[in-house]
Scaffold this active site. Structure first.
Site, PDB file in Angstrom:
ATOM      1  N   VAL A   1       0.969  -1.292  -0.080  1.00 24.13           N
ATOM      2  CA  VAL A   1      -0.086   0.114  -0.150  1.00 24.13           C
ATOM      3  C   VAL A   1       0.861   1.227   0.034  1.00 24.13           C
ATOM      4  CG1 VAL A   1      -1.799   1.273   1.155  1.00 24.13           C
ATOM      5  CG2 VAL A   1      -1.792  -1.088   1.085  1.00 24.13           C
ATOM      6  N   LYS A   2       0.622   2.132  -0.963  1.00 24.15           N
ATOM      7  CA  LYS A   2       1.366   3.422  -1.256  1.00 24.15           C
ATOM      8  C   LYS A   2       0.787   4.489  -0.457  1.00 24.15           C
ATOM      9  CE  LYS A   2       4.495   4.761  -4.989  1.00 24.15           C
ATOM     10  NZ  LYS A   2       4.465   4.913  -6.433  1.00 24.15           N
ATOM     11  N   CYS A   3       1.155   5.128   0.573  1.00 28.71           N
ATOM     12  CA  CYS A   3       0.596   6.261   1.118  1.00 28.71           C
ATOM     13  C   CYS A   3       1.648   7.590   0.960  1.00 28.71           C
ATOM     14  CB  CYS A   3       0.462   6.036   2.493  1.00 28.71           C
ATOM     15  SG  CYS A   3      -0.766   4.779   3.027  1.00 28.71           S
TER      16      CYS A   3
END
Ligand code: G3P
Length: 216
Positions: free
Chosen positions: A82-84
């Site tokens: 997951v890219k935040c």
């Protein structure tokens, strides 16, 4: 150093994986938008092609929204990361999601203090954007070196993923600095392979072989 492709284009990913040197993929909302395909089937297909991690980015900007989207994205496949974004809420989301065992790539990193905080939040990857710093007259590679040194000093497990790579020199300098991963467009991967002396040398070998008229 691991090599990731920075693309959501299935043909490029298939070609890169077939060469045997692509370890993973990073995507972002701009790259996904370019493909003009529904999100979920596209990213499921990508995760199925790639042997390693595939970063999928949230588009919410608040903590609750990022957590909700992050939990959904983590379900896409075992290799989904997951890219935040590197904001206050993004750090909180990385801390929360990492605590739940969800691996995160913290993106849009442009400074060493941002990278330090991201490692403390438990990010699996930090993505410093080399090329975009170079674009504004800063030295992107200095940031990669600083982050590698800081992480080394304290034994942080967060992997430095050199992003926004534009040319082969970026890849080699990131490798020299000790970046764990370089993510690059397909064209940059191709430019790592090509060398004019290789082409000239191969032509000469084949011409000589043809003249000799012999067989393997
Ligand atoms: O995926 C993040 C990063 O690699 C984007 O690169 O070329 O848009 O600055 P670029």
């Amino acid at each position: 150093m691991k090599i990731f492709l920075d693309t959501a284009n299935v043909s490029e990913i298939k070609e890169g994986v077939a060469i045997g040197v692509v370890d993973g993929v990073t995507t972002n909302p701009s790259l996904i938008a370019k493909e003009k395909r529904p999100f979920r089937p596209l990213v499921e297909e990508i995760c199925g092609i790639v042997p390693g991690d595939v970063s999928l980015e949230v588009v919410a900007t608040d903590f609750e929204g990022m957590v909700k989207e992050g939990e959904e994205l983590a379900q896409v496949a075992k290799n989904a990361v997951v890219k935040c974004p590197l904001t206050k809420d993004g750090l909180k989301a990385v801390k929360y999601l990492s605590g739940k065992g969800i691996r995160c790539n913290q993106t849009l990193c442009f400074s060493a203090p941002q990278a330090l905080l991201s490692a403390k939040a438990g990010a699996t990857y930090i993505s410093p954007f080399l090329g975009r710093l170079d674009d504004i007259g800063a030295v992107g590679m200095d940031l990669i070196r600083d982050i590698c040194q800081i992480y080394d000093n304290y034994g942080f497990k967060t992997q430095v993923l050199a992003a926004s790579i534009r040319n082969p020199l970026h890849v080699i300098d990131a490798a020299k600095a000790g970046a764990h991963v370089a993510t690059m467009p397909f064209a940059v991967l191709e430019s790592l392979i090509k060398h004019p002396l290789t082409d000239i040398g191969l032509k000469r070998f084949l011409d000589d072989w043809a003249k000799a008229g012999t067989k393997l």
